[in-house]
Design a protein around this motif. Sequence first.
Motif, mmCIF file in Angstrom:
data_model
loop_
_atom_site.group_PDB
_atom_site.id
_atom_site.type_symbol
_atom_site.label_atom_id
_atom_site.label_comp_id
_atom_site.label_asym_id
_atom_site.label_seq_id
_atom_site.Cartn_x
_atom_site.Cartn_y
_atom_site.Cartn_z
ATOM 1 N N LYS A 65 0.847 -1.187 0.000
ATOM 2 C CA LYS A 65 0.000 0.000 0.000
ATOM 3 C C LYS A 65 0.882 1.236 0.000
ATOM 4 C CE LYS A 65 -4.006 -1.957 2.477
ATOM 5 N NZ LYS A 65 -3.532 -3.348 2.480
ATOM 6 N N VAL A 66 0.348 2.311 -0.518
ATOM 7 C CA VAL A 66 1.016 3.607 -0.454
ATOM 8 C C VAL A 66 0.039 4.575 0.210
ATOM 9 C CG1 VAL A 66 2.066 5.493 -1.745
ATOM 10 C CG2 VAL A 66 2.364 3.142 -2.532
ATOM 11 N N THR A 67 0.249 4.802 1.495
ATOM 12 C CA THR A 67 -0.661 5.666 2.252
ATOM 13 C C THR A 67 0.010 6.937 2.765
ATOM 14 O OG1 THR A 67 -0.176 4.474 4.314
ATOM 15 C CG2 THR A 67 -2.041 3.699 3.006
ATOM 16 N N LYS A 319 0.684 4.449 -6.761
ATOM 17 C CA LYS A 319 -0.472 4.292 -5.869
ATOM 18 C C LYS A 319 -1.574 3.491 -6.560
ATOM 19 C CE LYS A 319 -1.921 7.863 -3.519
ATOM 20 N NZ LYS A 319 -2.368 9.251 -3.228
#
Length: 341
Positions: A65-67, A319
């Motif tokens: 994930k890219v948060t 993302k």
Amino acid sequence: MSFSESALPFEDIRNLVKSMPGPDEDALQAVKARDAQLTKPAGSLGKLEELAEWLAAWSGKSSPKVTRPLVAIFATSHGVADKGVSAFPSSVNAQMVENFAAGGAAINQICRSNDIGLKVFDLAVEIPTPSITEEDAMDEANCAATMAYGMEALAGGVDLICLGEMGIGNTTVAAAVLNGLFGGQAADWIGRGTGVDDAGLARKREAVEQAIARLGNEKDPLEVLRKIGGREIAAMAGLIVAARLQRVPVLVDGFVTTAAAAVVYAMDPTGLDHCQFAHISAEAGHRRALETMGKEALLDFGMRLGEGTGAALAAGIVKAAAETHNGMATFLQAGVSSKDA
């Protein structure tokens, strides 16, 4: 990340590079296994599938994930700018730092549109390094300390770092670093940067030639960096190393950020495996640098602004790759017949 009280600060850097981990094979295989079950023909998402695998391998997360993506801009000044190598004066550096803070730069808009954080690191903008045509840009202690400062950009749980820079004259410095690391002629590495005319381009070539002549036969990447580099290049090189150690994938922006990456590559050719090169700059030397390192860029938009703009654009794609991999249903979940059914 702190260094020991070493009389040879670069030894600390070299030891960190030697200790950089490889990919997380378990996370990588988990992503490949899930991808094979997703409701699509195998390989049909092309580069998005590769990016999901890359994220897993270098973040160590089987559901990548890219948060908390971040663009880190390192701003500084260069004495070589006084040699007439740029179309803009060095006073622009401080003005642009203010523009970043006010939200008025191109990078502010791209970060806003892609929901990416932005931090600007002022590397003594008001105090230029000596001109690399005449003196070393930094001594060993200052260069190592600047690399360590760049490492601190990862604080706060960042999970994707985008490299950015600002500094009038820094395409000249980047060209010198790449020339010093990879050889060739100054003309192979220079470009028009901020838009210099033919006379400015000739001054730029001469400045790089003088820097390389002063460098002599020095081939140690860290020595090349400190002698003919700049603070932003040192900080970004340090950040690349720290990101590898902390399992944070990296997006390298354009020509100047690639010069920083090249320093790490020259120390360890596998040292950039956790990096993606966001775009191919309009600077001809950028394409040459990527070819020399055997790297490919994600985008080719004819950009040459810097500021991390290309990296921020690519971050949106990264993302999307993570969201697509994690959000898609498998054939079983969706009740869709696979080709083997």
